[in-house]
Design a protein around this motif. Sequence first.
Motif, PDB file in Angstrom:
ATOM      1  N   PRO A  33       0.739  -1.119  -0.028  1.00 44.47           N
ATOM      2  CA  PRO A  33      -0.108  -0.004   0.040  1.00 44.47           C
ATOM      3  C   PRO A  33       0.869   1.256   0.120  1.00 44.47           C
ATOM      4  O   PRO A  33       2.036   1.381   0.603  1.00 44.47           O
ATOM      5  CB  PRO A  33      -0.694  -0.174   1.253  1.00 44.47           C
ATOM      6  N   THR A  34       0.479   2.052  -0.632  1.00 52.72           N
ATOM      7  CA  THR A  34       0.971   3.652  -0.652  1.00 52.72           C
ATOM      8  C   THR A  34       1.489   4.005   0.582  1.00 52.72           C
ATOM      9  O   THR A  34       2.655   4.510   0.699  1.00 52.72           O
ATOM     10  CB  THR A  34       0.301   4.444  -1.565  1.00 52.72           C
ATOM     11  N   HIS A  35       0.811   3.887   1.518  1.00 55.68           N
ATOM     12  CA  HIS A  35       1.055   4.441   2.910  1.00 55.68           C
ATOM     13  C   HIS A  35       2.074   3.786   3.791  1.00 55.68           C
ATOM     14  O   HIS A  35       2.601   4.426   4.684  1.00 55.68           O
ATOM     15  CB  HIS A  35      -0.452   4.713   3.834  1.00 55.68           C
ATOM     16  N   LEU A  36       2.632   2.618   3.266  1.00 53.38           N
ATOM     17  CA  LEU A  36       3.387   1.939   3.890  1.00 53.38           C
ATOM     18  C   LEU A  36       4.783   2.140   3.211  1.00 53.38           C
ATOM     19  O   LEU A  36       5.704   1.298   3.536  1.00 53.38           O
ATOM     20  CB  LEU A  36       2.986   0.490   3.784  1.00 53.38           C
ATOM     21  N   ARG A  37       4.890   2.517   2.042  1.00 54.53           N
ATOM     22  CA  ARG A  37       5.964   2.836   1.426  1.00 54.53           C
ATOM     23  C   ARG A  37       7.071   3.596   1.840  1.00 54.53           C
ATOM     24  O   ARG A  37       6.591   5.012   2.084  1.00 54.53           O
ATOM     25  CB  ARG A  37       5.649   2.880  -0.118  1.00 54.53           C
ATOM     26  N   ALA A  38       8.448   3.354   1.891  1.00 53.61           N
ATOM     27  CA  ALA A  38       9.429   4.351   1.904  1.00 53.61           C
ATOM     28  C   ALA A  38      10.110   4.506   0.630  1.00 53.61           C
ATOM     29  O   ALA A  38      11.165   3.899   0.394  1.00 53.61           O
ATOM     30  CB  ALA A  38      10.344   4.024   3.176  1.00 53.61           C
ATOM     31  N   ASP A  39       9.524   5.212  -0.207  1.00 55.84           N
ATOM     32  CA  ASP A  39      10.047   5.327  -1.623  1.00 55.84           C
ATOM     33  C   ASP A  39      11.187   6.467  -2.118  1.00 55.84           C
ATOM     34  O   ASP A  39      10.804   7.558  -1.997  1.00 55.84           O
ATOM     35  CB  ASP A  39       8.818   5.880  -2.453  1.00 55.84           C
ATOM     36  N   ALA A  40      12.410   5.889  -2.012  1.00 59.46           N
ATOM     37  CA  ALA A  40      13.411   6.822  -2.402  1.00 59.46           C
ATOM     38  C   ALA A  40      13.484   7.377  -3.761  1.00 59.46           C
ATOM     39  O   ALA A  40      13.750   8.504  -3.688  1.00 59.46           O
ATOM     40  CB  ALA A  40      14.723   5.877  -2.272  1.00 59.46           C
ATOM     41  N   GLY A  41      12.784   6.892  -4.726  1.00 56.33           N
ATOM     42  CA  GLY A  41      12.468   7.765  -6.074  1.00 56.33           C
ATOM     43  C   GLY A  41      11.633   8.594  -5.955  1.00 56.33           C
ATOM     44  O   GLY A  41      11.892   9.704  -6.593  1.00 56.33           O
ATOM     45  N   LEU A  42      10.433   8.721  -5.142  1.00 55.97           N
ATOM     46  CA  LEU A  42       9.382   9.679  -4.979  1.00 55.97           C
ATOM     47  C   LEU A  42      10.537  10.820  -4.013  1.00 55.97           C
ATOM     48  O   LEU A  42      10.056  11.876  -4.467  1.00 55.97           O
ATOM     49  CB  LEU A  42       8.609   9.130  -4.009  1.00 55.97           C
ATOM     50  N   ALA A  43      11.142  10.557  -3.169  1.00 58.31           N
ATOM     51  CA  ALA A  43      11.797  11.532  -2.263  1.00 58.31           C
ATOM     52  C   ALA A  43      12.724  12.141  -3.344  1.00 58.31           C
ATOM     53  O   ALA A  43      12.945  13.585  -3.336  1.00 58.31           O
ATOM     54  CB  ALA A  43      12.594  11.084  -1.261  1.00 58.31           C
ATOM     55  N   ALA A  44      13.448  11.750  -4.419  1.00 60.45           N
ATOM     56  CA  ALA A  44      14.475  12.321  -5.033  1.00 60.45           C
ATOM     57  C   ALA A  44      13.540  13.202  -6.083  1.00 60.45           C
ATOM     58  O   ALA A  44      13.881  14.336  -6.281  1.00 60.45           O
ATOM     59  CB  ALA A  44      15.191  11.148  -5.997  1.00 60.45           C
ATOM     60  N   ALA A  45      12.352  12.973  -6.369  1.00 61.77           N
ATOM     61  CA  ALA A  45      11.748  13.669  -7.303  1.00 61.77           C
ATOM     62  C   ALA A  45      11.065  15.059  -6.416  1.00 61.77           C
ATOM     63  O   ALA A  45      11.066  16.141  -7.229  1.00 61.77           O
ATOM     64  CB  ALA A  45      10.501  12.881  -7.962  1.00 61.77           C
ATOM     65  N   GLN A  46      10.927  14.825  -5.320  1.00 63.16           N
ATOM     66  CA  GLN A  46      10.592  16.198  -4.494  1.00 63.16           C
ATOM     67  C   GLN A  46      11.611  17.058  -4.201  1.00 63.16           C
ATOM     68  O   GLN A  46      11.211  17.989  -4.277  1.00 63.16           O
ATOM     69  CB  GLN A  46       9.808  15.365  -3.139  1.00 63.16           C
ATOM     70  N   ILE A  47      12.922  16.424  -4.083  1.00 65.73           N
ATOM     71  CA  ILE A  47      14.033  17.243  -4.063  1.00 65.73           C
ATOM     72  C   ILE A  47      14.204  18.035  -5.338  1.00 65.73           C
ATOM     73  O   ILE A  47      14.307  19.102  -5.385  1.00 65.73           O
ATOM     74  CB  ILE A  47      15.053  16.454  -3.707  1.00 65.73           C
ATOM     75  N   ILE A  48      13.985  17.523  -6.631  1.00 70.73           N
ATOM     76  CA  ILE A  48      14.278  18.160  -7.796  1.00 70.73           C
ATOM     77  C   ILE A  48      13.071  19.093  -7.840  1.00 70.73           C
ATOM     78  O   ILE A  48      13.502  20.323  -8.398  1.00 70.73           O
ATOM     79  CB  ILE A  48      14.193  17.190  -9.041  1.00 70.73           C
ATOM     80  N   VAL A  49      11.950  18.892  -7.506  1.00 76.13           N
ATOM     81  CA  VAL A  49      10.876  19.976  -7.625  1.00 76.13           C
ATOM     82  C   VAL A  49      11.038  21.023  -6.685  1.00 76.13           C
ATOM     83  O   VAL A  49      10.904  22.207  -7.141  1.00 76.13           O
ATOM     84  CB  VAL A  49       9.431  19.405  -7.481  1.00 76.13           C
ATOM     85  N   GLN A  50      11.546  20.649  -5.491  1.00 75.99           N
ATOM     86  CA  GLN A  50      11.938  21.805  -4.613  1.00 75.99           C
ATOM     87  C   GLN A  50      13.239  22.780  -4.938  1.00 75.99           C
ATOM     88  O   GLN A  50      12.965  23.918  -4.864  1.00 75.99           O
ATOM     89  CB  GLN A  50      12.270  21.108  -3.321  1.00 75.99           C
ATOM     90  N   LEU A  51      14.029  22.184  -5.737  1.00 75.78           N
ATOM     91  CA  LEU A  51      15.182  22.988  -6.134  1.00 75.78           C
ATOM     92  C   LEU A  51      14.528  23.966  -7.215  1.00 75.78           C
ATOM     93  O   LEU A  51      15.236  25.192  -7.007  1.00 75.78           O
ATOM     94  CB  LEU A  51      16.223  22.056  -6.746  1.00 75.78           C
ATOM     95  N   ARG A  52      13.583  23.460  -7.991  1.00 74.25           N
ATOM     96  CA  ARG A  52      13.214  24.446  -8.920  1.00 74.25           C
ATOM     97  C   ARG A  52      12.332  25.503  -8.354  1.00 74.25           C
ATOM     98  O   ARG A  52      12.311  26.675  -8.661  1.00 74.25           O
ATOM     99  CB  ARG A  52      12.348  23.712 -10.028  1.00 74.25           C
ATOM    100  N   SER A  53      11.679  25.166  -7.278  1.00 71.45           N
ATOM    101  CA  SER A  53      10.978  26.257  -6.451  1.00 71.45           C
ATOM    102  C   SER A  53      11.847  27.265  -5.691  1.00 71.45           C
ATOM    103  O   SER A  53      11.603  28.540  -5.711  1.00 71.45           O
ATOM    104  CB  SER A  53      10.007  25.614  -5.453  1.00 71.45           C
ATOM    105  N   LEU A  54      13.041  26.997  -5.428  1.00 66.83           N
ATOM    106  CA  LEU A  54      13.982  27.803  -4.810  1.00 66.83           C
ATOM    107  C   LEU A  54      14.320  28.811  -5.863  1.00 66.83           C
ATOM    108  O   LEU A  54      14.670  29.980  -5.596  1.00 66.83           O
ATOM    109  CB  LEU A  54      15.361  26.934  -4.061  1.00 66.83           C
ATOM    110  N   VAL A  55      14.614  28.098  -7.087  1.00 64.66           N
ATOM    111  CA  VAL A  55      15.083  29.033  -8.358  1.00 64.66           C
ATOM    112  C   VAL A  55      14.240  30.030  -8.526  1.00 64.66           C
ATOM    113  O   VAL A  55      14.232  31.239  -8.785  1.00 64.66           O
ATOM    114  CB  VAL A  55      15.544  28.150  -9.424  1.00 64.66           C
ATOM    115  N   ASP A  56      12.820  29.508  -8.589  1.00 65.90           N
ATOM    116  CA  ASP A  56      11.767  30.223  -9.102  1.00 65.90           C
ATOM    117  C   ASP A  56      11.202  31.440  -8.032  1.00 65.90           C
ATOM    118  O   ASP A  56      10.625  32.185  -8.485  1.00 65.90           O
ATOM    119  CB  ASP A  56      10.485  29.351  -9.826  1.00 65.90           C
TER     120      ASP A  56
END
Length: 421
Positions: A238-261
């Motif tokens: 189930p989604t709520h039981l996952r520790a998804d390293a790939g998702l975390a990486a994607a969140q970091i990428i989006v956050q970096l763009r937010s810092l720039v913007d």
Amino acid sequence: MTSRKITINGDRLWESLMDLAEIGAYDDERTGLRGVNRLALTDADAAGRRRVVAWMEEAGLAVRIDRMGNMYGRREGTDPTGAPVLTGSHIDSVATAGAFDGCLGVLGGIEVVRTLNERGITTRRPIEVGVFTEEEGVRFGTDMLGSAVAAGRLTLEYAHTLTDRDGQTLGGELIRTGFAGPTDVRLAPPHAYVECHIEQGPVLAEHDVPVGVVTGVQGISWQEITIHGRAAHAGTTPTHLRADAGLAAAQIIVQLRSLVDSGEYGELRATVGHLIVHPDLTNIVPARAEMTVDLRNPDDARMARAEEALAAFLRDLENSQSGLSLTTRRMAKTAYVPFDDGVQKVIAQAADDHGLEHISLLSGAGHDAQEIAALCPTAMIFVRGEYDGISHNPREYSTPEACAHGVDVLATTLLRLADQD
């Protein structure tokens, strides 16, 4: 100071550039163009180095190689005790390079020496042409490495123990390729350093001018982030039981763009150039992700605030998801480096005397010049590139005329600096 000026052989310079570009050349499927893949201390880089050493020796230069594999060719002056005027750059490349990045500065320096020889021109100070090891940083993870050790910012021991992704050490590869030289790596301060380089950006083209006088190099921050999650079945977990390293990486990428913007960090640029997940299988939630973050900023204070904001986001991300942990490793960090006003003026006057329009601009990319600037008065000459100045791409291109103009300015600048008291 002398007002002498010289014009180099543009056709011969271009022939050298195209010759070197065939060492490590590959056919790029995406662009359909001929690219260059000559990572530092690979067999291709060693072959390129041997070609450059041969050209140096043919030009009468006395070649020495230091313990970092940095190579220098020396042309004596009438006062051999005078500190030399140094020029140069690098010939190592990224994996998807063109023919000009770094190579123009090295081969341009050799072409200047050829021209001085042909015209029987002597200089008061010696002139040296340098080739620095692992400027790109893509193989051993630290950019401007050879020049940073030569200038004393990094130690030889640190550099020699750096490893590539296959576990090969830089020190071992220096020995394997035959470029573990005998001479001391620490440079005695030169009289001045001037580096000619393609711009790698669109500013000169936008202003329709052939030459840039570089005022400095913006700050650079590289770090590697490793995200540890938990492998799990893609269909049954189930989604709520996952520790998804790939998702975390994607969140970091989006956050970096937010810092720039956000605009809160000035002219910040952020890039994730390397990202890999493990076990890298279609039906398994990623257990681990490895990524690099490249930050650039001409303002050191705003760079520090951006790094702090990223660190805070990483802490929050780690705390928000059960089973997730993050580690970071600093790969490289350099502050904004202003270049010497006096050397900039010599470059600008040389451009004027050659009838070449020029503008002053800040470098967005890192260069060996920013390291050597700690030792002596330093500045750079930028040459206009085509296709919006694209670089680190086989489409990287500068015309024969533009390259010749840039090296004309280099030649006259070196001549005038080498005649200074």
